[in-house]
Design an enzyme around this catalytic site. Structure first.
Site, PDB file in Angstrom:
ATOM      1  N   CYS A  65      37.631  24.931  18.822  1.00 28.27           N
ATOM      2  CA  CYS A  65      38.510  25.038  19.993  1.00 28.27           C
ATOM      3  C   CYS A  65      39.980  25.104  19.607  1.00 28.27           C
ATOM      4  O   CYS A  65      40.839  25.265  20.467  1.00 28.27           O
ATOM      5  CB  CYS A  65      38.271  23.881  20.961  1.00 28.27           C
ATOM      6  SG  CYS A  65      38.890  22.298  20.380  1.00 28.27           S
TER       7      CYS A  65
ATOM      8  N   LYS B 127       3.623  -5.329   3.703  1.00 25.77           N
ATOM      9  CA  LYS B 127       3.313  -5.910   5.013  1.00 25.77           C
ATOM     10  C   LYS B 127       2.898  -7.363   4.863  1.00 25.77           C
ATOM     11  O   LYS B 127       2.098  -7.678   3.965  1.00 25.77           O
ATOM     12  CB  LYS B 127       2.138  -5.158   5.653  1.00 25.77           C
ATOM     13  CG  LYS B 127       2.364  -3.681   5.824  1.00 25.77           C
ATOM     14  CD  LYS B 127       1.105  -3.005   6.356  1.00 25.77           C
ATOM     15  CE  LYS B 127       1.389  -1.524   6.591  1.00 25.77           C
ATOM     16  NZ  LYS B 127       0.179  -0.782   6.970  1.00 25.77           N
TER      17      LYS B 127
ATOM     18  N   GLU C 238       0.851  -1.189   0.000  1.00 28.10           N
ATOM     19  CA  GLU C 238       0.000   0.000   0.000  1.00 28.10           C
ATOM     20  C   GLU C 238       0.887   1.240   0.000  1.00 28.10           C
ATOM     21  O   GLU C 238       2.068   1.157   0.358  1.00 28.10           O
ATOM     22  CB  GLU C 238      -0.910  -0.013   1.234  1.00 28.10           C
ATOM     23  CG  GLU C 238      -0.138   0.034   2.539  1.00 28.10           C
ATOM     24  CD  GLU C 238      -1.031  -0.017   3.773  1.00 28.10           C
ATOM     25  OE1 GLU C 238      -1.173  -1.097   4.352  1.00 28.10           O
ATOM     26  OE2 GLU C 238      -1.569   1.020   4.149  1.00 28.10           O
TER      27      GLU C 238
ATOM     28  N   TYR D 252      -4.385   2.692   8.636  1.00 28.15           N
ATOM     29  CA  TYR D 252      -3.609   1.591   8.066  1.00 28.15           C
ATOM     30  C   TYR D 252      -3.093   0.596   9.106  1.00 28.15           C
ATOM     31  O   TYR D 252      -2.431  -0.367   8.768  1.00 28.15           O
ATOM     32  CB  TYR D 252      -2.438   2.098   7.213  1.00 28.15           C
ATOM     33  CG  TYR D 252      -1.549   3.108   7.907  1.00 28.15           C
ATOM     34  CD1 TYR D 252      -0.779   2.758   8.996  1.00 28.15           C
ATOM     35  CD2 TYR D 252      -1.491   4.419   7.459  1.00 28.15           C
ATOM     36  CE1 TYR D 252       0.018   3.678   9.631  1.00 28.15           C
ATOM     37  CE2 TYR D 252      -0.685   5.350   8.089  1.00 28.15           C
ATOM     38  CZ  TYR D 252       0.066   4.966   9.170  1.00 28.15           C
ATOM     39  OH  TYR D 252       0.845   5.881   9.807  1.00 28.15           O
TER      40      TYR D 252
ATOM     41  N   CYS E 191      38.206  16.223  16.137  1.00 32.37           N
ATOM     42  CA  CYS E 191      38.849  17.183  17.025  1.00 32.37           C
ATOM     43  C   CYS E 191      39.376  16.402  18.222  1.00 32.37           C
ATOM     44  O   CYS E 191      38.674  15.567  18.787  1.00 32.37           O
ATOM     45  CB  CYS E 191      37.806  18.199  17.470  1.00 32.37           C
ATOM     46  SG  CYS E 191      38.221  19.066  18.976  1.00 32.37           S
TER      47      CYS E 191
ATOM     48  N   CYS F 272      40.471  22.101  14.860  1.00 32.05           N
ATOM     49  CA  CYS F 272      39.040  22.232  15.120  1.00 32.05           C
ATOM     50  C   CYS F 272      38.662  23.713  15.058  1.00 32.05           C
ATOM     51  O   CYS F 272      39.263  24.531  15.749  1.00 32.05           O
ATOM     52  CB  CYS F 272      38.726  21.664  16.503  1.00 32.05           C
ATOM     53  SG  CYS F 272      37.050  22.025  17.052  1.00 32.05           S
TER      54      CYS F 272
ATOM     55  N   ASP G 258       2.563  10.579   3.116  1.00 36.36           N
ATOM     56  CA  ASP G 258       3.489  11.551   3.697  1.00 36.36           C
ATOM     57  C   ASP G 258       2.713  12.533   4.568  1.00 36.36           C
ATOM     58  O   ASP G 258       2.385  13.642   4.151  1.00 36.36           O
ATOM     59  CB  ASP G 258       4.209  12.282   2.553  1.00 36.36           C
ATOM     60  CG  ASP G 258       5.439  13.005   3.056  1.00 36.36           C
ATOM     61  OD1 ASP G 258       5.783  12.833   4.236  1.00 36.36           O
ATOM     62  OD2 ASP G 258       6.042  13.745   2.263  1.00 36.36           O
TER      63      ASP G 258
ATOM     64  N   LYS H 184      11.180   3.072  -0.349  1.00 39.42           N
ATOM     65  CA  LYS H 184      11.131   4.508  -0.592  1.00 39.42           C
ATOM     66  C   LYS H 184      11.236   4.842  -2.074  1.00 39.42           C
ATOM     67  O   LYS H 184      11.931   4.160  -2.819  1.00 39.42           O
ATOM     68  CB  LYS H 184      12.288   5.200   0.153  1.00 39.42           C
ATOM     69  CG  LYS H 184      12.192   5.136   1.662  1.00 39.42           C
ATOM     70  CD  LYS H 184      10.885   5.678   2.146  1.00 39.42           C
ATOM     71  CE  LYS H 184      10.863   6.472   3.394  1.00 39.42           C
ATOM     72  NZ  LYS H 184      11.905   7.214   3.900  1.00 39.42           N
TER      73      LYS H 184
ATOM     74  N   LYS I 215       2.769   4.653   1.049  1.00 39.98           N
ATOM     75  CA  LYS I 215       3.224   5.247   2.306  1.00 39.98           C
ATOM     76  C   LYS I 215       2.851   6.725   2.247  1.00 39.98           C
ATOM     77  O   LYS I 215       3.361   7.473   1.410  1.00 39.98           O
ATOM     78  CB  LYS I 215       4.739   5.070   2.450  1.00 39.98           C
ATOM     79  CG  LYS I 215       5.267   5.614   3.749  1.00 39.98           C
ATOM     80  CD  LYS I 215       6.699   5.163   3.962  1.00 39.98           C
ATOM     81  CE  LYS I 215       7.211   5.545   5.338  1.00 39.98           C
ATOM     82  NZ  LYS I 215       7.216   6.971   5.597  1.00 39.98           N
TER      83      LYS I 215
ATOM     84  N   CYS J 293      36.723  21.025  24.311  1.00 37.73           N
ATOM     85  CA  CYS J 293      36.091  21.586  23.113  1.00 37.73           C
ATOM     86  C   CYS J 293      34.644  21.971  23.412  1.00 37.73           C
ATOM     87  O   CYS J 293      33.809  21.123  23.701  1.00 37.73           O
ATOM     88  CB  CYS J 293      36.129  20.584  21.966  1.00 37.73           C
ATOM     89  SG  CYS J 293      35.306  21.210  20.485  1.00 37.73           S
TER      90      CYS J 293
HETATM   91  S1  IVH Z   1       2.471   0.886   8.876  1.00 41.17           S
HETATM   92  C1  IVH Z   1       4.617  -0.548  13.056  1.00 41.17           C
HETATM   93  N1  IVH Z   1       1.547   1.961   6.714  1.00 41.17           N
HETATM   94  O1  IVH Z   1       5.415   5.832   8.082  1.00 41.17           O
HETATM   95  C2  IVH Z   1       4.544   0.536  12.065  1.00 41.17           C
HETATM   96  N2  IVH Z   1       2.912   3.311   8.110  1.00 41.17           N
HETATM   97  O2  IVH Z   1       8.252   5.534   8.418  1.00 41.17           O
HETATM   98  C3  IVH Z   1       3.299   0.446  11.251  1.00 41.17           C
HETATM   99  N3  IVH Z   1       3.192   5.603   7.306  1.00 41.17           N
HETATM  100  O3  IVH Z   1       5.357   5.822  11.566  1.00 41.17           O
HETATM  101  C4  IVH Z   1       3.269   1.510  10.255  1.00 41.17           C
HETATM  102  N4  IVH Z   1       1.943   5.409   5.518  1.00 41.17           N
HETATM  103  O4  IVH Z   1       3.549   7.158  10.327  1.00 41.17           O
HETATM  104  C5  IVH Z   1       2.302   2.156   7.798  1.00 41.17           C
HETATM  105  N5  IVH Z   1       0.603   2.792   4.775  1.00 41.17           N
HETATM  106  C6  IVH Z   1       1.343   2.977   5.858  1.00 41.17           C
HETATM  107  C7  IVH Z   1       1.955   4.217   6.139  1.00 41.17           C
HETATM  108  C8  IVH Z   1       2.746   4.337   7.281  1.00 41.17           C
HETATM  109  C9  IVH Z   1       2.695   6.234   6.244  1.00 41.17           C
HETATM  110  C10 IVH Z   1       4.093   6.231   8.284  1.00 41.17           C
HETATM  111  C11 IVH Z   1       3.809   5.920   9.730  1.00 41.17           C
HETATM  112  C12 IVH Z   1       5.086   5.370  10.280  1.00 41.17           C
HETATM  113  C13 IVH Z   1       6.084   5.892   9.304  1.00 41.17           C
HETATM  114  C14 IVH Z   1       7.319   5.031   9.278  1.00 41.17           C
END
Ligand code: IVH
Length: 702
Positions: free
Chosen positions: A427, A306, A130, A242, A442, A424, A134, A330, A132, A448
């Site tokens: 210092c 997942k 799914e 999610y 340093c 440095c 932002d 990413k 991610k 320092c």
């Molecule tokens: S699952 C145990 N699913 O990304 C963690 N996280 O970089 C379960 N996030 O802290 C997270 N979209 O805030 C999950 N589809 C998605 C997400 C997601 C954004 C965020 C979430 C997490 C952060 C980690």
């Protein structure tokens, strides 16, 4: 209520006399506080949201008519149960963790292999993918289907109560729809703003000459942090669910089932998704979403994979701060071209000299960037980066922006090669590069000032003591004015301040209220967990995870100090015990011993111990566990579980897992092919168990 009082409570604001208005305001304070308490702490509000709003509106209207009567404890200065000075902290019963990152197909493939290895599976289990989102993660708590609390993630263990603000988001159900929800349900997800809504919101802000935001994420963050929920209500915020935290009943057997339930109960879940058990299909999905990313109405920064089956998720559990059952793939970093004006050297906590590029500010991936790291001396030489060059910079997620390369065609002959300093800049001490290291450091150590300030910043940072009101600027000022020289001074700040002629509250930017708040925040942090304490010391190579391992092994500070004293003898038992901690290798062990044998560090630690109430390390609730507190070593081949899963299971039951056998070992679990460890255990008279014996002992097999 007497008849008179009742009359007063319903009397038109316009016809109230001053004395009546004062009486009404007093009544409203306690009445509103009463309903706040019911709403936030109990499950049963006595009045509807509309009736509650009426009370607050009445209070506001009376105050508007009689401003002089406004009380100090007026509800108009408070949101829900939250004082305007900030948000109430709330602990997370189930920690809110982050995700590990993958940047390539290989990384994803490794993730899938790790999952299979851990579970001893020969085939990849179903994986749900799914986007991610932002935005900002948020936990929504429902009791009997009613929203009772919304909290930010904070440091993962403790967040802030933003209920009043989150309750204004239309996507967040105030009461759950459908039926069959668990009595206690904590839904987790992301608060975000759609791009189009963000643009019109920013345009409105600009027209009103109010703050404009760099990107939708910042706008969402700013909106959630409003002290007045009426302002938040006007912001176009949205929510995707999610995940979940505390639940009194499982949500299904698979993620897909749980998502269907969340939808029935009124949540919007992330989309699009796919579910598959092949690497190729996951990557095809990733590529597809990446190329159509601009068509999604909101910003995403990658894909999350997942494990779909929840029983497998449970077995996989967590490592460090992230689940073993999920990973974030990413999207590639965004790049931009700009001018590098100058290179400055930043001195870190351990004396590392890091070159930092000061840039002509430029927007990359929605964020204005004016600094970027150049990593080290060799990187500058390798990329031939000079002051005055046009450069390409990139930024990915939360990572510090980097200078990738020089745009050679645009070099005009005026740019200057950079020579890395031998001293440095803070210092004046010599800076040296040890053999095999890329980083110049340093050598000023304790003299320092830059290192001292960085150590203090680390000490009070969010992952460490997390002292509210002590940001980078404040730490620098307190250090430079001689108020805080070493960490223990923080806890004597208030007392010392009372003896000083130039009180802190008289300095620009401090003031009485913020000074008092700071002293209060410091007091709260005298009670600190043992692992946070170790992490805060800033020992080289000791991050959150190693700090936890040390805390778990030694339990409390006194035991650790005496064991580490003894560990100075590299031949002795104590050093072996340190090395035997699973996850601690010789480099970390040496750094730990070096830190604690340095007399100044020792003083700092002992001074702190007298100021603080350090909580002994709490091992997971293992009441009744037959192996709690025992030290176990696994060796040879295991049949029922992978070695990693066996270790994780033992730790969940409160056992310590060591990598080698010593006098402190309680059990050696030996599978076929066990070699020298089994022999050593026998020599030392340690109980040796087969895998079966072990499973019976921990009750996993009858
Ligand atoms: S699952 C145990 N699913 O990304 C963690 N996280 O970089 C379960 N996030 O802290 C997270 N979209 O805030 C999950 N589809 C998605 C997400 C997601 C954004 C965020 C979430 C997490 C952060 C980690």
């Amino acid at each position: 209520m007497s008849a008179d009082k009742e009359n007063l409570a319903t009397k038109d604001v316009a016809s109230l006399k001053e004395s009546e208005a004062a009486e009404e305001l007093a009544r409203l304070v306690s009445e509103i506080a009463h309903h706040d308490r019911l709403y936030h702490s109990a499950d049963a509000p006595e009045i509807s949201d509309a009736q509650y709003d009426e009370l607050r509106q009445r209070n506001d209207a009376i105050e508007a008519r009689f401003p002089a009567l406004k009380r100090e404890d007026s509800p108009s200065e408070r949101i829900g149960a939250v004082p305007t000075s900030g948000f109430k902290k709330v602990p997370h019963k189930v920690a809110m963790l982050s995700l590990g990152n993958a940047f390539s197909k290989e990384d994803v493939s490794e993730f899938l292999q790790r999952v299979c290895r851990f579970l001893s599976l020969s085939e990849i289990p179903m994986i749900l993918a799914e986007p991610k989102i932002d935005g900002l993660s948020c936990a929504l708590h429902y009791h009997h289907g009613k929203l009772v609390l919304a909290a930010t993630r904070g440091d993962g263990n403790q967040g802030e109560d933003i209920t009043a603000n989150v309750a204004t988001i239309a996507d967040v159900p105030k009461s759950l729809a459908g039926s069959g929800w668990p009595e206690i349900l904590e839904v987790r997800g992301e608060v975000y703003m759609e791009r189009a809504a963000f643009q019109s919101f920013n345009a409105e802000q600009e027209a009103k000459s109010e703050k404009i935001f760099a990107n939708p994420r910042n706008a969402a963050a700013g909106s959630l942090r409003q002290l007045d929920p009426k302002i938040t209500a006007k912001r176009p915020l949205r929510f995707f669910g999610y995940a979940w935290g505390e639940v009194s009943q499982p949500l299904g057997k698979t993620l897909a089932q749980a998502r269907a339930k969340l939808t029935d109960w009124g949540f919007t879940v992330t989309r699009p998704t796919t579910i598959t058990s092949t690497l190729e299909e996951l990557i095809a999905y990733y590529e597809g979403v990446l190329s159509s990313r601009a068509e999604l109405p909101y910003d995403i920064d990658g894909i999350v994979y997942k494990v779909d089956r929840l029983d497998l998720q449970e077995r996989l559990g967590f490592v460090s701060r992230a689940p073993r059952w999920a990973i974030a793939h990413k999207f590639p970093a965004e790049k931009a071209e700009t001018i590098l004006h100058e290179i400055h050297i930043q001195v870190g906590r351990t004396g590392s000299l890091t070159p930092v590029a000061h840039l002509e500010p430029i927007t990359v991936g929605g964020v204005v960037v004016s600094r970027a790291t150049l990593h080290n001396e060799d990187e500058i030489a390798r990329k031939d980066i000079r002051e005055g060059d046009h450069v390409i910079i990139q930024r990915a997620g939360d990572v510090i922006p980097q200078v990738v390369s020089v745009v050679a065609e645009r070099r005009d002959g005026k740019s200057k090669p950079y020579s890395f300093p031998d001293t440095c800049p803070e210092c004046g001490s010599h800076a040296v590069r040890e053999e095999g290291e890329v980083v110049k450091r340093c050598t000023g150590g304790l003299i320092c000032p830059a290192q001292a300030v960085e150590r203090l910043k680390h000490f009070v940072g969010r992952q460490a003591f997390d002292i509210e009101g002590l940001g980078d600027k404040q730490v620098k000022f307190l250090f430079e004015s001689g108020r805080i020289v070493r960490p223990g001074d923080i806890f004597r700040l208030e007392e010392a301040d009372q003896r000083r002629a130039d009180r802190l509250q008289n300095h620009p930017g401090w003031g009485k209220l913020s000074t008092e708040n700071l002293f209060g925040a410091i007091e709260i942090r005298r009670g600190v967990s043992f692992d946070r304490f170790i992490y805060a010391l800033g020992i080289r190579h000791v991050g959150r995870e190693n700090a936890r391992l040390l805390a778990r092994n030694y339990g409390h500070p006194k035991a650790m100090l005496s064991a580490l004293d003894a560990a100075a003898d590299r031949e002795g038992e104590a050093y072996q015990e340190l090395l035997a901690i699973d996850g601690i290798g010789p480099i970390v062990a040496d750094a730990v011993v070096a830190f604690f044998t340095e007399p100044h560090n020792r003083e700092v630690v002992e001074d702190l111990i007298t100021e603080l109430a350090i909580e002994a390390f709490e091992i997971a609730d293992t009441s009744g566990s037959p192996v709690a507190g025992k030290t176990v070593v696994f060796t040879g081949k295991l049949e029922a579980f992978s070695r990693d899963e066996a270790k994780a299971r033992a730790e969940t039951l409160g056992a310590k897992v060591a990598g080698s056998v010593s006098k402190k070992t309680d059990f050696l679990v030996a599978g076929p092919g066990a070699g020298s460890k089994a022999k050593k255990a026998e020599d030392l008279g340690i109980q040796v168990l087969s895998e079966d014996d072990w499973l019976k002992l921990i009750g996993d097999k009858v």
